[in-house]
Design a protein around this motif. Structure first.
Motif, PDB file in Angstrom:
ATOM      1  N   VAL A 144     -17.629  40.516  78.985  1.00 46.75           N
ATOM      2  CA  VAL A 144     -16.342  40.580  79.693  1.00 46.75           C
ATOM      3  C   VAL A 144     -16.398  39.647  80.900  1.00 46.75           C
ATOM      4  CG1 VAL A 144     -14.759  42.034  81.002  1.00 46.75           C
ATOM      5  CG2 VAL A 144     -15.887  42.951  78.977  1.00 46.75           C
ATOM      6  N   PRO A 145     -15.420  38.738  81.001  1.00 44.21           N
ATOM      7  CA  PRO A 145     -15.429  37.822  82.137  1.00 44.21           C
ATOM      8  C   PRO A 145     -14.840  38.442  83.398  1.00 44.21           C
ATOM      9  CG  PRO A 145     -13.614  37.296  80.664  1.00 44.21           C
ATOM     10  CD  PRO A 145     -14.315  38.491  80.071  1.00 44.21           C
ATOM     11  N   PHE A 190      -6.524  32.276  90.153  1.00 39.87           N
ATOM     12  CA  PHE A 190      -7.498  31.495  89.420  1.00 39.87           C
ATOM     13  C   PHE A 190      -8.165  30.528  90.413  1.00 39.87           C
ATOM     14  CE2 PHE A 190      -4.940  31.831  85.225  1.00 39.87           C
ATOM     15  CZ  PHE A 190      -5.667  32.950  84.849  1.00 39.87           C
ATOM     16  N   SER A 249      -9.393  38.329  92.526  1.00 35.88           N
ATOM     17  CA  SER A 249      -9.141  38.047  91.109  1.00 35.88           C
ATOM     18  C   SER A 249      -7.638  37.880  90.874  1.00 35.88           C
ATOM     19  CB  SER A 249      -9.699  39.171  90.235  1.00 35.88           C
ATOM     20  OG  SER A 249      -9.117  40.403  90.590  1.00 35.88           O
ATOM     21  N   VAL A 298      -2.420  35.055  86.080  1.00 38.77           N
ATOM     22  CA  VAL A 298      -1.693  36.085  85.346  1.00 38.77           C
ATOM     23  C   VAL A 298      -2.281  37.406  85.776  1.00 38.77           C
ATOM     24  CG1 VAL A 298      -1.270  36.973  83.055  1.00 38.77           C
ATOM     25  CG2 VAL A 298      -1.382  34.509  83.445  1.00 38.77           C
ATOM     26  N   PHE A 299      -1.486  38.337  86.208  1.00 35.86           N
ATOM     27  CA  PHE A 299      -2.100  39.541  86.761  1.00 35.86           C
ATOM     28  C   PHE A 299      -1.568  40.838  86.162  1.00 35.86           C
ATOM     29  CE2 PHE A 299       1.092  38.062  89.742  1.00 35.86           C
ATOM     30  CZ  PHE A 299       1.820  39.199  90.029  1.00 35.86           C
ATOM     31  N   ASP A 300      -1.586  40.909  84.817  1.00 39.48           N
ATOM     32  CA  ASP A 300      -1.308  42.192  84.167  1.00 39.48           C
ATOM     33  C   ASP A 300      -2.505  43.112  84.316  1.00 39.48           C
ATOM     34  OD1 ASP A 300       1.073  41.191  83.420  1.00 39.48           O
ATOM     35  OD2 ASP A 300       0.479  40.683  81.389  1.00 39.48           O
ATOM     36  N   ASP A 301      -3.580  42.530  84.799  1.00 37.59           N
ATOM     37  CA  ASP A 301      -4.851  43.186  85.012  1.00 37.59           C
ATOM     38  C   ASP A 301      -4.782  44.085  86.252  1.00 37.59           C
ATOM     39  OD1 ASP A 301      -7.485  43.660  84.749  1.00 37.59           O
ATOM     40  OD2 ASP A 301      -8.149  41.730  85.522  1.00 37.59           O
ATOM     41  N   LEU A 330     -12.021  53.974  85.219  1.00 37.83           N
ATOM     42  CA  LEU A 330     -12.752  53.027  84.364  1.00 37.83           C
ATOM     43  C   LEU A 330     -14.208  52.852  84.816  1.00 37.83           C
ATOM     44  CD1 LEU A 330      -9.980  50.326  84.013  1.00 37.83           C
ATOM     45  CD2 LEU A 330     -11.040  51.539  82.106  1.00 37.83           C
ATOM     46  N   LEU A 355     -13.085  36.604  86.568  1.00 40.67           N
ATOM     47  CA  LEU A 355     -12.713  35.271  87.034  1.00 40.67           C
ATOM     48  C   LEU A 355     -11.870  35.385  88.290  1.00 40.67           C
ATOM     49  CD1 LEU A 355     -12.757  32.219  86.295  1.00 40.67           C
ATOM     50  CD2 LEU A 355     -10.631  32.613  85.058  1.00 40.67           C
ATOM     51  N   ARG A 401      -4.910  28.488  91.960  1.00 40.74           N
ATOM     52  CA  ARG A 401      -3.828  28.500  90.957  1.00 40.74           C
ATOM     53  C   ARG A 401      -3.329  29.927  90.731  1.00 40.74           C
ATOM     54  NH1 ARG A 401      -2.167  24.641  88.151  1.00 40.74           N
ATOM     55  NH2 ARG A 401      -4.020  23.385  88.559  1.00 40.74           N
TER      56      ARG A 401
END
Lengths: 162, 113
Positions: A73-74, A95, A92, A102-105, A141, A76, A99
């Motif tokens: 699992v990365p 990017f 996180s 995308v942050f659905d995380d 988690l 980044l 940059r």
């Protein structure tokens, strides 16, 4: 410059340790990939498969962790602030190169500070979350537990560098 | 970005089995995060990190409509990997051709003497 921002205990995970080692070793253990590999992933969970860190504002933070099943699992992110031997901040949420990501995380911003105390170092890790829901999800988690173990491994690793 | 750095990102993105499977699925057509995550036994935040790496390498792009994010292949970056591999293949083909020539030359010299 290194003014602390206010912590919100409902959103922010703070862990503090006294490390019996000089600040320069604590900084090295935090910023050099070969050291990160030794402590970043709780040893009972797996290992760090790959680590890259370009320690300057905008620089890359990339840590791939591998679980016991070999599943990689990365992680980044982008480094935001670098004050050598004092303070490192990355997120996180971006990017590398600032940059927009995308942050659905569940994004976090991590603030690591250190200060000389006698012959040792006072080290504080703070993980900022967007909201309570994110923080709760991260706890569920195992992120908080994993971070606590990693900080203990970090302290042990810094001591072994002396 | 320098071409070498672009290739680094692309090959790094391709270096993981989960990410390659996602790309295989996306070559069929665009898909949402939950559709892409369904075949994997992985916590969603971990899976989303893989999508982040793909997006960062620009092998894929995403669009958000309402609460749903859809991913699709961005074919341009695949050419970076393809071009690099093609260049290596040409090099090895040329090298094998020269080797072949050289062995033939040895054979001819042997039959001359």
């Amino acid at each position: 410059m290194s003014k602390q921002f206010k912590i919100n205990p409902k959103l922010d995970f703070v862990i503090e340790r006294f490390i019996d080692a000089p600040t320069r070793l604590v900084w090295a253990a935090l910023t050099k990939p070969e050291h990160l590999k030794e402590w970043y992933m709780p040893k009972a969970y797996g290992r760090v498969a790959r680590a890259e860190m370009d320690v300057r504002p905008g620089g890359i933070l990339s840590i791939d962790i591998a679980g016991a099943d070999g599943q990689e699992v990365p992680n980044l992110g982008c480094i935001l602030e670098v004050i050598p031997m004092e303070r490192l901040v990355w997120t996180s949420m971006l990017f590398p190169g600032y940059r927009p990501a995308v942050f659905d995380d569940i994004p976090i911003t991590a603030i690591m500070t250190m200060k000389s105390e006698g012959a040792g170092t006072r080290y504080v890790f703070t993980g900022l979350h967007r909201d309570e829901a994110d923080f709760e999800k991260n706890k569920a988690l195992g992120w908080q537990e994993g971070t606590e173990i990693a900080v203990d491994q970090f302290v042990a690793h810094v001591k072994s560098m002396k | 970005m320098a071409q070498a750095a672009v290739a680094d990102d692309v090959f790094y993105a391709l270096s993981n089995a989960t990410r390659r499977k996602v790309l295989e699925q996306l070559s069929v057509g665009p898909a949402t995060v939950s559709e892409l995550a369904a075949p994997f036994d992985m916590a969603l935040p971990s899976f989303v990190q893989h999508l982040s790496v793909l997006e960062q390498s620009r092998l894929v792009k995403s669009k958000k409509r309402g609460r749903v994010r859809t991913y699709e292949i961005a074919p341009k970056r695949f050419k970076v990997a393809e071009d690099w591999l093609t260049a290596r293949r040409h090099l090895w083909e040329a090298r094998l051709d020269r080797f072949d020539q050289y062995v033939k030359q040895l054979k001819d010299q042997e039959s001359d003497s």
